[in-house]
Scaffold this active site. Structure first.
Site, PDB file in Angstrom:
ATOM      1  N   ASN A 140       0.861  -1.180   0.000  1.00  0.00           N
ATOM      2  CA  ASN A 140       0.000   0.000   0.000  1.00  0.00           C
ATOM      3  C   ASN A 140       0.899   1.231   0.000  1.00  0.00           C
ATOM      4  O   ASN A 140       1.510   1.553   1.008  1.00  0.00           O
ATOM      5  CB  ASN A 140      -0.885  -0.048   1.258  1.00  0.00           C
ATOM      6  CG  ASN A 140      -1.650   1.238   1.494  1.00  0.00           C
ATOM      7  OD1 ASN A 140      -1.750   2.092   0.615  1.00  0.00           O
ATOM      8  ND2 ASN A 140      -2.195   1.389   2.699  1.00  0.00           N
ATOM      9  N   TRP A 141       0.972   1.900  -1.131  1.00  0.00           N
ATOM     10  CA  TRP A 141       1.880   3.054  -1.246  1.00  0.00           C
ATOM     11  C   TRP A 141       1.317   4.304  -0.581  1.00  0.00           C
ATOM     12  O   TRP A 141       2.003   5.308  -0.481  1.00  0.00           O
ATOM     13  CB  TRP A 141       2.189   3.338  -2.732  1.00  0.00           C
ATOM     14  CG  TRP A 141       3.280   2.474  -3.278  1.00  0.00           C
ATOM     15  CD1 TRP A 141       3.772   1.323  -2.713  1.00  0.00           C
ATOM     16  CD2 TRP A 141       4.043   2.679  -4.479  1.00  0.00           C
ATOM     17  NE1 TRP A 141       4.780   0.805  -3.494  1.00  0.00           N
ATOM     18  CE2 TRP A 141       4.962   1.614  -4.588  1.00  0.00           C
ATOM     19  CE3 TRP A 141       4.020   3.640  -5.485  1.00  0.00           C
ATOM     20  CZ2 TRP A 141       5.865   1.502  -5.650  1.00  0.00           C
ATOM     21  CZ3 TRP A 141       4.916   3.535  -6.540  1.00  0.00           C
ATOM     22  CH2 TRP A 141       5.834   2.475  -6.619  1.00  0.00           C
ATOM     23  N   LYS A 142       0.051   4.267  -0.191  1.00  0.00           N
ATOM     24  CA  LYS A 142      -0.586   5.441   0.419  1.00  0.00           C
ATOM     25  C   LYS A 142      -0.394   6.665  -0.498  1.00  0.00           C
ATOM     26  O   LYS A 142      -0.367   6.512  -1.707  1.00  0.00           O
ATOM     27  CB  LYS A 142      -0.046   5.671   1.824  1.00  0.00           C
ATOM     28  CG  LYS A 142      -0.109   4.391   2.669  1.00  0.00           C
ATOM     29  CD  LYS A 142       0.164   4.602   4.114  1.00  0.00           C
ATOM     30  CE  LYS A 142       0.044   3.255   4.838  1.00  0.00           C
ATOM     31  NZ  LYS A 142       0.149   3.390   6.277  1.00  0.00           N
ATOM     32  N   HIS A 180      -9.356   1.371   5.241  1.00  0.00           N
ATOM     33  CA  HIS A 180      -8.068   1.554   5.927  1.00  0.00           C
ATOM     34  C   HIS A 180      -8.292   2.510   7.104  1.00  0.00           C
ATOM     35  O   HIS A 180      -9.052   3.473   6.997  1.00  0.00           O
ATOM     36  CB  HIS A 180      -7.032   2.119   4.952  1.00  0.00           C
ATOM     37  CG  HIS A 180      -5.647   2.071   5.523  1.00  0.00           C
ATOM     38  ND1 HIS A 180      -5.215   2.962   6.471  1.00  0.00           N
ATOM     39  CD2 HIS A 180      -4.629   1.200   5.315  1.00  0.00           C
ATOM     40  CE1 HIS A 180      -3.968   2.653   6.815  1.00  0.00           C
ATOM     41  NE2 HIS A 180      -3.590   1.578   6.121  1.00  0.00           N
ATOM     42  N   GLU A 212      -6.604   4.843   8.246  1.00  0.00           N
ATOM     43  CA  GLU A 212      -6.326   6.253   7.958  1.00  0.00           C
ATOM     44  C   GLU A 212      -7.554   6.931   7.353  1.00  0.00           C
ATOM     45  O   GLU A 212      -7.800   8.110   7.585  1.00  0.00           O
ATOM     46  CB  GLU A 212      -5.106   6.356   7.019  1.00  0.00           C
ATOM     47  CG  GLU A 212      -3.812   6.066   7.780  1.00  0.00           C
ATOM     48  CD  GLU A 212      -2.670   5.570   6.922  1.00  0.00           C
ATOM     49  OE1 GLU A 212      -2.759   5.631   5.685  1.00  0.00           O
ATOM     50  OE2 GLU A 212      -1.677   5.091   7.512  1.00  0.00           O
ATOM     51  N   GLU A 257      -5.142  -4.707  10.898  1.00  0.00           N
ATOM     52  CA  GLU A 257      -4.083  -3.710  11.044  1.00  0.00           C
ATOM     53  C   GLU A 257      -4.307  -2.907  12.322  1.00  0.00           C
ATOM     54  O   GLU A 257      -5.062  -1.919  12.308  1.00  0.00           O
ATOM     55  CB  GLU A 257      -4.091  -2.752   9.854  1.00  0.00           C
ATOM     56  CG  GLU A 257      -3.841  -3.415   8.524  1.00  0.00           C
ATOM     57  CD  GLU A 257      -3.272  -2.433   7.513  1.00  0.00           C
ATOM     58  OE1 GLU A 257      -2.215  -2.717   6.978  1.00  0.00           O
ATOM     59  OE2 GLU A 257      -3.885  -1.371   7.311  1.00  0.00           O
ATOM     60  N   GLY A 295       2.939   2.214  10.733  1.00  0.00           N
ATOM     61  CA  GLY A 295       3.948   3.253  10.552  1.00  0.00           C
ATOM     62  C   GLY A 295       4.721   3.604  11.810  1.00  0.00           C
ATOM     63  O   GLY A 295       5.415   4.613  11.852  1.00  0.00           O
ATOM     64  N   SER A 321       3.674  -2.192  10.273  1.00  0.00           N
ATOM     65  CA  SER A 321       5.121  -2.298  10.492  1.00  0.00           C
ATOM     66  C   SER A 321       5.714  -3.640  10.091  1.00  0.00           C
ATOM     67  O   SER A 321       6.643  -4.128  10.739  1.00  0.00           O
ATOM     68  CB  SER A 321       5.472  -1.965  11.952  1.00  0.00           C
ATOM     69  OG  SER A 321       5.110  -0.632  12.254  1.00  0.00           O
ATOM     70  N   GLY A 358       2.900  -1.188   4.239  1.00  0.00           N
ATOM     71  CA  GLY A 358       2.931   0.233   3.878  1.00  0.00           C
ATOM     72  C   GLY A 358       4.346   0.652   3.517  1.00  0.00           C
ATOM     73  O   GLY A 358       4.839   0.397   2.420  1.00  0.00           O
ATOM     74  N   GLY A 359       5.029   1.253   4.472  1.00  0.00           N
ATOM     75  CA  GLY A 359       6.357   1.842   4.250  1.00  0.00           C
ATOM     76  C   GLY A 359       7.332   0.936   3.511  1.00  0.00           C
ATOM     77  O   GLY A 359       8.030   1.380   2.590  1.00  0.00           O
TER      78      GLY A 359
END
Ligand code: PGA
Length: 253
Positions: free
Chosen positions: A11-13, A99, A101, A169, A175, A215, A236-237
């Site tokens: 997931n590149w956000k 998600h 966020e 999640e 993150g 993470s 993610g990251g």
């Protein structure tokens, strides 16, 4: 025991310009090497602006493409929104919905998430439905109740093992570099499995893929992916750099 094909989804956000597709190309090229055959599906979910271009990069490869969000309706006066049908036309085969966020920033309720997941199914996309508790909810011992109620509220009637993936999640793990213990993850995933079997019956409930996200990195992926009822990762990251993402995929070789 049903065998579930694991998925590692990136997931590149809201990260990534055209130049960053070089990372996607590196993953694609690595997977095209004859002796590199991980036993998992692989997906990138870049920002909507990159979907068309990313489709060109991934076309003909085994790497799948997904969106990060969709509107519940097929079309309409919804400035700034994107429908599941539009994602599909860009080459996506899946879309992340709910998600944390988005649940937090746009007050997306379980009902809204369920509508979006249903929209994904209507368009012929897989819905990756995200669930997760906050730090306060975990401290109060509410995790299993929260996850069960989010799962029941967010899952549309149309969900099957072929069109739906659930991602657990924990909000506080996203993150932050923090992850729950293996025991904590196992407990949540076991509970989600039982809820799904209760809702959808054994055939579907036992066959739905359950991802862990929050993470996930090359250094912890092996331990996390070995947990019972964990059928892959939502990353993610660590999905932004080919080396890191490949380090996670490596777990399934
Ligand atoms: P993270 O994000 O891997 O950077 O923690 C996971 C996610 O939000 O899907």
């Amino acid at each position: 025991m049903t065998s579930i094909m694991p998925l590692v989804a990136g997931n590149w956000k809201m990260f990534g310009l055209k130049a960053d597709l070089v990372e996607m190309r590196q993953v694609r090229d690595k997977l095209a090497e004859g002796d590199y055959t991980p036993k998992c599906d692989i997906m990138f979910c870049p920002p909507a602006t990159l979907l068309g271009e990313a489709h060109g990069v991934l076309q003909g490869s085994a790497v799948q493409l997904g969106g990060q969000n969709c509107h519940g309706e097929e079309s309409g006066a919804h400035t700034g929104d994107v429908s599941a049908e539009m994602l599909k036309e860009c080459g996506a085969s899946a879309v992340i919905v709910g998600h944390s966020e988005r649940r937090m920033a746009y007050q997306e309720s379980d009902e809204i998430v369920r509508t979006k997941a249903h929209a994904a199914h209507r368009a012929g996309l897989k819905a990756i439905i995200c669930l997760g508790e906050s730090e306060a909810q975990r401290k109060n011992g509410e995790t299993l109740d929260i996850i069960t109620s989010q799962l029941k509220g967010s899952l549309p009637d149309t969900a099957t093992q072929d069109n739906t993936i659930i991602a657990y999640e924990p909000i506080w793990a996203i993150g932050t570099g923090l992850t729950p213990t293996a025991q904590d993850i196992a407990e949540v995933h076991k509970s989600m499995r039982a809820t799904l079997i209760g809702l959808k019956g054994q055939d579907i409930g036992a066959a739905l893929a359950l991802l862990y996200g929050g993470s996930v990195k090359p250094g912890n992926a092996a331990e996390l992916m070995a947990i019972e009822n964990v059928n892959g990762a939502l990353v993610g990251g660590a999905s932004l750099k080919a080396q890191d993402f490949l380090g996670i995929i490596e777990v399934y070789r």
